[in-house]
Design a protein around this motif. Structure first.
Motif, PDB file in Angstrom:
ATOM      1  N   ALA A  54     126.940  48.846 -83.614  1.00 29.64           N
ATOM      2  CA  ALA A  54     126.818  47.969 -84.775  1.00 29.64           C
ATOM      3  C   ALA A  54     126.532  48.764 -86.040  1.00 29.64           C
ATOM      4  CB  ALA A  54     125.711  46.938 -84.538  1.00 29.64           C
ATOM      5  N   ALA A  55     125.635  49.740 -85.932  1.00 35.68           N
ATOM      6  CA  ALA A  55     125.233  50.507 -87.118  1.00 35.68           C
ATOM      7  C   ALA A  55     126.321  51.462 -87.593  1.00 35.68           C
ATOM      8  CB  ALA A  55     123.955  51.281 -86.821  1.00 35.68           C
ATOM      9  N   ALA A  58     130.637  48.764 -86.535  1.00 33.32           N
ATOM     10  CA  ALA A  58     130.906  47.373 -86.890  1.00 33.32           C
ATOM     11  C   ALA A  58     130.469  47.053 -88.315  1.00 33.32           C
ATOM     12  CB  ALA A  58     130.213  46.441 -85.899  1.00 33.32           C
ATOM     13  N   TRP A  59     129.312  47.521 -88.696  1.00 30.64           N
ATOM     14  CA  TRP A  59     128.819  47.223 -90.040  1.00 30.64           C
ATOM     15  C   TRP A  59     129.712  47.841 -91.114  1.00 30.64           C
ATOM     16  CZ3 TRP A  59     123.271  45.646 -90.481  1.00 30.64           C
ATOM     17  CH2 TRP A  59     122.987  45.163 -91.754  1.00 30.64           C
ATOM     18  N   PRO A  60     130.063  49.143 -91.012  1.00 32.01           N
ATOM     19  CA  PRO A  60     130.947  49.700 -92.040  1.00 32.01           C
ATOM     20  C   PRO A  60     132.356  49.095 -92.020  1.00 32.01           C
ATOM     21  CG  PRO A  60     129.790  51.469 -90.913  1.00 32.01           C
ATOM     22  CD  PRO A  60     129.518  50.217 -90.159  1.00 32.01           C
ATOM     23  N   ASN A  62     133.194  46.019 -91.111  1.00 30.29           N
ATOM     24  CA  ASN A  62     133.083  44.665 -91.636  1.00 30.29           C
ATOM     25  C   ASN A  62     134.297  43.808 -91.274  1.00 30.29           C
ATOM     26  OD1 ASN A  62     131.683  42.630 -92.819  1.00 30.29           O
ATOM     27  ND2 ASN A  62     132.332  43.121 -94.903  1.00 30.29           N
ATOM     28  N   TRP A  67     132.615  43.516 -84.397  1.00 23.79           N
ATOM     29  CA  TRP A  67     131.418  42.722 -84.112  1.00 23.79           C
ATOM     30  C   TRP A  67     131.544  42.013 -82.776  1.00 23.79           C
ATOM     31  CZ3 TRP A  67     127.004  43.637 -86.136  1.00 23.79           C
ATOM     32  CH2 TRP A  67     126.905  44.127 -87.425  1.00 23.79           C
ATOM     33  N   THR A  70     130.873  44.600 -80.117  1.00 17.52           N
ATOM     34  CA  THR A  70     129.442  44.904 -80.133  1.00 17.52           C
ATOM     35  C   THR A  70     128.652  43.793 -79.462  1.00 17.52           C
ATOM     36  OG1 THR A  70     129.728  46.142 -82.191  1.00 17.52           O
ATOM     37  CG2 THR A  70     127.494  45.433 -81.640  1.00 17.52           C
TER      38      THR A  70
END
Length: 100
Positions: A54-55, A58-60, A62, A67, A70
């Motif tokens: 996620a860190a 997935a977060w970058p 977006n 997600w 994850t």
């Protein structure tokens, strides 16, 4: 013809009363201490992997599919922890033989 209803004892736990009402079976222990340990370690590793995924990805990104992957990995980790705590393996419950 309807089945005869059994009286429910009031001194049982709510979970036991639900099992009596709906005829559900309890999860029977089908793994030993080594299997519990393997599933616990696997669950912790999957949860840590999901947090890192996620860190770092997935977060970058977006986007929806990083997600989703994850979340699936996190779910598998939580389910492995449940198996370790309950002493029950879903694969063994389906009749497959596992090494651990």
């Amino acid at each position: 013809m309807c089945q005869k209803l059994r009286p429910i004892r009031l001194n049982t736990t709510p979970t036991a009363r639900l099992r009596i009402l709906y005829g559900m079976k309890a999860l029977t222990c089908n793994i030993d201490a080594k299997g519990k340990q393997v599933r616990f370690v696997m669950g912790i590793a999957e949860i840590i992997g999901a947090v890192l995924m996620a860190a770092l990805w997935a977060w970058p990104a977006n986007d929806w599919w990083p997600w989703t992957l994850t979340g699936v990995l996190f779910f598998f980790g939580v389910f492995a922890l449940f198996e370790a705590r309950a002493g029950w393996c879903v694969v063994r419950a389906m009749g497959f033989k596992t090494k651990v």
